[in-house]
Design an enzyme around this catalytic site. Structure first.
Site, PDB file in Angstrom:
ATOM      1  N   GLY A 129       9.767  -5.321  -2.383  1.00 57.85           N
ATOM      2  CA  GLY A 129       8.903  -6.434  -2.753  1.00 57.85           C
ATOM      3  C   GLY A 129       9.280  -6.993  -4.111  1.00 57.85           C
ATOM      4  O   GLY A 129       9.834  -6.285  -4.955  1.00 57.85           O
TER       5      GLY A 129
ATOM      6  N   LYS B  17       6.183   0.272  -8.586  1.00 54.70           N
ATOM      7  CA  LYS B  17       6.099  -1.098  -9.086  1.00 54.70           C
ATOM      8  C   LYS B  17       6.564  -1.111 -10.533  1.00 54.70           C
ATOM      9  O   LYS B  17       6.094  -0.326 -11.360  1.00 54.70           O
ATOM     10  CB  LYS B  17       4.659  -1.606  -8.990  1.00 54.70           C
TER      11      LYS B  17
ATOM     12  N   ASP C 255      -7.419 -12.878  -6.326  1.00 56.11           N
ATOM     13  CA  ASP C 255      -6.154 -13.299  -5.710  1.00 56.11           C
ATOM     14  C   ASP C 255      -6.028 -12.725  -4.301  1.00 56.11           C
ATOM     15  O   ASP C 255      -4.975 -12.211  -3.922  1.00 56.11           O
ATOM     16  CB  ASP C 255      -4.973 -12.857  -6.578  1.00 56.11           C
TER      17      ASP C 255
END
Length: 383
Positions: free
Chosen positions: A123, A143, A235
């Site tokens: 990602g 991440k 979001d």
């Protein structure tokens, strides 16, 4: 959208994790292993010298604890894992282990960060990249943010970590570790072997209402839970929802990415503009971001429901056209795109997207319950 400015960030108040049935089962298993340790030791002590019995029992007990720990929590972390399916095994070279992984080399592939060697990039966003890494034969998702290139992102990244560490829920991605290594801030998360809802909509829309209700139930559980912690996601969109299917082919949804989430605890955040994804933003979030409220997230999920039912977004075009639509245009009737949509379903989606926050559903569960009540099985029970 314009950039977010944070002057200071007080820590979230500490709250104990919820004690669930899964916690009780894990503790009971641990107690059984401890009891077995003493039972086997007592038995062996009668048959062989203690010097021989003790190492054998200790080794066996350690192996049992190790297997329990691997399945319950991946590695040392403050809470038991809430994931109901087994962790994802590392795909084997011969393809024996099923996985949706597609190999993609990233700029940090092969680099060691936080003691983990980054492998496949799965990602990429505006502020981060996500890689897989192996630990004890299991996949993890790492991440990573380059804080040297963009130091202003560190505070936002730290806020996301703090939020996720608070939000322990089966339908929210779990965080196991975090830190800063050299020029990179990192967050170690569970790896979910699935696809994002955005890709699923593109490939399969319109989705059947039965599947939509199942997906939205999971999202509702996660969103209503974070709202109970005074956290607003801000979001919510299909790209931040991961789907995976269990052994019974039942779909499950997991909420990701709290990078722009806000809380009543964050009273010192000031905004120079709006943050979020414009296609899913409520009118009040576009006009005055600090005034977002739980029903702002309900609006975003209403847009997602519209997208799943029709394969299209209610407002499309350039940014100005989308903003104008959210602010001023009536919600387009989804039945104009998909004539098979039930009237009650269409009205529920349009209510979730009402311009005024007080006209929407008060929470996500209320919205999903209305959709679920329109399913044929529900109507059959009521008749």
């Amino acid at each position: 959208m314009s950039q977010e400015t944070i002057t200071t960030l007080p820590p979230f108040p500490e709250k104990p994790p919820r004690f669930t049935r899964r916690d009780a089962v894990a503790l009971a298993l641990a107690a059984v292993i401890v009891a077995a340790f003493w039972g086997v030791y007592a038995l062996l002590a009668l048959l062989v010298p203690s010097a021989v019995a003790a190492p054998l029992v200790i080794a066996g007990t350690a192996a049992g604890f190790g297997r329990l720990h691997r399945r319950a929590n991946l590695f040392v972390a403050p809470y038991f894992s809430r994931r109901t399916t087994k962790p994802t095994d590392v795909p084997e070279a011969n393809g024996d282990t099923a996985s949706r992984l597609i190999w993609q080399r990233g700029g940090l592939t092969g680099k060691e960060i936080g003691g983990f060697t980054l492998t496949n990039m799965v990602g990429k966003g505006g502020m981060s990249e996500i890689y897989t890494a192996e630990s004890g034969g299991l996949l993890l998702a790492i991440k990573v943010v380059d804080v040297k290139t963009a130091p202003e992102l560190l505070m936002r990244f730290q806020r996301e970590i703090t939020t996720l560490e608070r939000a322990k829920h089966p339908n929210i991605v779990q965080v196991f570790d975090s830190g800063v290594d050299d020029d990179y801030a990192y967050m170690v998360m569970e790896y979910i072997d699935g696809i994002d809802l955005k890709s699923h909509i593109v490939e399969n829309s319109p989705l059947p209402l039965e599947e939509i209700v199942v997906i939205l139930r999971d999202i509702a559980a996660a969103v209503d839970y974070i709202h109970s912690l005074d956290i607003i996601h801000r979001d919510l969109k299909p790209g931040n929802i991961m789907l995976f299917w269990d052994s019974r082919n039942q779909v499950h949804a997991t909420l990701l990415d709290f990078g722009v989430a806000t809380s009543k605890a964050l009273t010192v955040i000031t905004l120079e503009g709006t943050v979020g994804t414009i296609e899913y933003m409520s009118p009040e979030q576009i006009l005055d971001a600090p005034l977002v409220q739980p029903t702002s997230d309900v609006y975003a999920v209403g847009v997602m429901a519209y997208n799943m039912l029709t394969g299209e977004l209610p407002y499309d075009g350039n940014m100005a056209a989308i903003m104008f639509g959210h602010l001023h245009n009536p919600v387009p009737d989804p039945r104009a795109i998909n004539i098979d949509i039930d009237d009650d379903v269409a009205e529920a989606v349009m209510k979730a997207m009402a311009k005024e926050p007080e006209q929407r559903y008060p929470n996500m569960t209320a919205f999903v319950n209305v959709l679920a009540a329109t399913l044929p099985a529900s109507r059959a029970k009521a008749s």
